[in-house]
Design a protein around this motif. Structure first.
Motif, PDB file in Angstrom:
ATOM      1  N   SER A  15       0.833  -1.200   0.000  1.00  0.00           N
ATOM      2  CA  SER A  15       0.000   0.000   0.000  1.00  0.00           C
ATOM      3  C   SER A  15       0.865   1.245   0.000  1.00  0.00           C
ATOM      4  N   ALA A  16       0.488   2.179  -0.858  1.00  0.00           N
ATOM      5  CA  ALA A  16       1.168   3.471  -0.866  1.00  0.00           C
ATOM      6  C   ALA A  16       0.530   4.437   0.133  1.00  0.00           C
ATOM      7  N   SER A  17      -0.679   4.098   0.634  1.00  0.00           N
ATOM      8  CA  SER A  17      -1.377   5.053   1.502  1.00  0.00           C
ATOM      9  C   SER A  17      -1.481   4.619   2.964  1.00  0.00           C
ATOM     10  N   LEU A  18      -1.554   3.330   3.237  1.00  0.00           N
ATOM     11  CA  LEU A  18      -1.640   2.893   4.640  1.00  0.00           C
ATOM     12  C   LEU A  18      -0.289   3.051   5.331  1.00  0.00           C
ATOM     13  N   GLN A  19      -0.328   3.510   6.553  1.00  0.00           N
ATOM     14  CA  GLN A  19       0.894   3.627   7.356  1.00  0.00           C
ATOM     15  C   GLN A  19       0.966   2.520   8.401  1.00  0.00           C
ATOM     16  N   THR A  20      -0.197   2.110   8.908  1.00  0.00           N
ATOM     17  CA  THR A  20      -0.264   1.045   9.906  1.00  0.00           C
ATOM     18  C   THR A  20      -1.438   0.144   9.589  1.00  0.00           C
ATOM     19  N   GLY A  21      -1.380  -1.060  10.141  1.00  0.00           N
ATOM     20  CA  GLY A  21      -2.470  -2.007   9.988  1.00  0.00           C
ATOM     21  C   GLY A  21      -2.966  -2.430  11.360  1.00  0.00           C
ATOM     22  N   ASP A  22      -4.270  -2.414  11.550  1.00  0.00           N
ATOM     23  CA  ASP A  22      -4.849  -2.750  12.842  1.00  0.00           C
ATOM     24  C   ASP A  22      -5.039  -4.247  13.056  1.00  0.00           C
ATOM     25  N   TRP A  23      -5.110  -5.013  11.988  1.00  0.00           N
ATOM     26  CA  TRP A  23      -5.332  -6.456  12.083  1.00  0.00           C
ATOM     27  C   TRP A  23      -4.054  -7.090  12.610  1.00  0.00           C
ATOM     28  N   GLN A  24      -4.181  -7.980  13.572  1.00  0.00           N
ATOM     29  CA  GLN A  24      -3.000  -8.557  14.233  1.00  0.00           C
ATOM     30  C   GLN A  24      -1.999  -9.123  13.223  1.00  0.00           C
ATOM     31  N   ASN A  25      -0.726  -8.978  13.546  1.00  0.00           N
ATOM     32  CA  ASN A  25       0.392  -9.501  12.750  1.00  0.00           C
ATOM     33  C   ASN A  25       0.479  -8.879  11.358  1.00  0.00           C
ATOM     34  N   SER A  26       0.093  -7.614  11.229  1.00  0.00           N
ATOM     35  CA  SER A  26       0.130  -6.940   9.927  1.00  0.00           C
ATOM     36  C   SER A  26       1.348  -6.035   9.815  1.00  0.00           C
ATOM     37  N   THR A  27       1.975  -6.087   8.644  1.00  0.00           N
ATOM     38  CA  THR A  27       3.108  -5.232   8.316  1.00  0.00           C
ATOM     39  C   THR A  27       2.819  -4.548   6.987  1.00  0.00           C
ATOM     40  N   ILE A  28       2.959  -3.244   6.951  1.00  0.00           N
ATOM     41  CA  ILE A  28       2.763  -2.497   5.713  1.00  0.00           C
ATOM     42  C   ILE A  28       4.108  -2.449   4.986  1.00  0.00           C
ATOM     43  N   LEU A  29       4.125  -2.944   3.738  1.00  0.00           N
ATOM     44  CA  LEU A  29       5.367  -2.981   2.953  1.00  0.00           C
ATOM     45  C   LEU A  29       5.642  -1.684   2.216  1.00  0.00           C
ATOM     46  N   GLY A  30       4.619  -0.851   2.043  1.00  0.00           N
ATOM     47  CA  GLY A  30       4.766   0.349   1.240  1.00  0.00           C
ATOM     48  C   GLY A  30       4.249   0.094  -0.167  1.00  0.00           C
ATOM     49  N   PRO A  31       4.519   1.022  -1.089  1.00  0.00           N
ATOM     50  CA  PRO A  31       4.028   0.859  -2.463  1.00  0.00           C
ATOM     51  C   PRO A  31       4.631  -0.394  -3.109  1.00  0.00           C
ATOM     52  N   TYR A  32       3.964  -0.873  -4.160  1.00  0.00           N
ATOM     53  CA  TYR A  32       4.432  -2.082  -4.833  1.00  0.00           C
ATOM     54  C   TYR A  32       5.850  -1.908  -5.347  1.00  0.00           C
ATOM     55  N   SER A  33       6.660  -2.892  -5.056  1.00  0.00           N
ATOM     56  CA  SER A  33       8.025  -2.958  -5.558  1.00  0.00           C
ATOM     57  C   SER A  33       8.366  -4.427  -5.745  1.00  0.00           C
ATOM     58  N   ALA A  34       8.734  -4.805  -6.964  1.00  0.00           N
ATOM     59  CA  ALA A  34       9.106  -6.195  -7.226  1.00  0.00           C
ATOM     60  C   ALA A  34      10.264  -6.614  -6.319  1.00  0.00           C
ATOM     61  N   ASP A  35      11.206  -5.712  -6.087  1.00  0.00           N
ATOM     62  CA  ASP A  35      12.338  -6.034  -5.214  1.00  0.00           C
ATOM     63  C   ASP A  35      11.880  -6.301  -3.781  1.00  0.00           C
ATOM     64  N   ALA A  36      10.922  -5.534  -3.292  1.00  0.00           N
ATOM     65  CA  ALA A  36      10.405  -5.755  -1.933  1.00  0.00           C
ATOM     66  C   ALA A  36       9.721  -7.111  -1.838  1.00  0.00           C
TER      67      ALA A  36
END
Length: 182
Positions: A82-103
């Motif tokens: 996600s390019a817009s979410l900064q945090t996720g409320d659902w347990q065990n969630s990690t925001i990776l940032g905008p799409y990146s094939a390398d990520a």
């Protein structure tokens, strides 16, 4: 190294948008078993923002008694593109940032096992274009909508796949499993 297994409900004409049309078909328990097998082979979940925002409230309150997939969906590590979410409320969630094939490649390197993707059409389209999907599970319904968001865009790179498995269900749907063509 992790592998990515993506699953989509799709019409004969390739529409994946808002698959509420699948409710018009009787539920075949074998479909649930197939989805359970896909989930069971995975250690993490990868989602696009829209699917994450739909799934979080729908799954976070479910129990194993209500749905056998609830423990996997709630307890597994979840990675969100996600390019817009900064945090996720659902347990065990990690925001990776905008799409990146390398990520995503880095995520595959870090996860020891399968990574499950459900829905997330924009994300799956990008993953396919970048050759990052190891198994594509299409649950094809006997319906042509004529319009709607499609899994495969009208433009973009050719994506060659090989049929690995197929299964027909009593409701007329097919489960087609594809892997990258050699």
């Amino acid at each position: 190294m992790g592998t990515i297994s993506a699953h989509e409900f799709i019409t004969l004409d390739g529409v994946i948008e808002t698959p509420s049309w699948s409710f018009d078909y009787p539920y075949d328990p074998k479909m649930g078993e197939a989805i359970g097998q896909i989930m069971g082979s995975c250690k993490a979940i990868l989602l696009g923002r829209r699917t994450y925002q739909e799934f979080a409230p729908a799954w976070s309150g479910r129990t194993a008694e209500e749905d056998p997939g609830a423990p996997f969906m709630n307890e597994s590590p979840k990675y969100v593109v996600s390019a817009s979410l900064q945090t996720g409320d659902w347990q065990n969630s990690t925001i990776l940032g905008p799409y990146s094939a390398d990520a995503i490649r880095n995520l595959k390197d870090r996860v020891d096992g399968g990574i499950y993707v459900s829905g997330s059409g924009t994300l799956v389209r990008a993953l396919l274009a970048d050759g990052l999907v190891d198994e594509l599970h299409l649950f094809v319904y006997p319906l042509a909508l004529g319009a709607g968001k499609r899994l495969f865009a009208d433009s973009g790179p050719a994506i060659k796949l090989a049929l690995a498995r197929s299964e027909a269900y009593s409701n007329g749907a097919l489960h087609l499993t594809y892997t990258p063509a050699a």
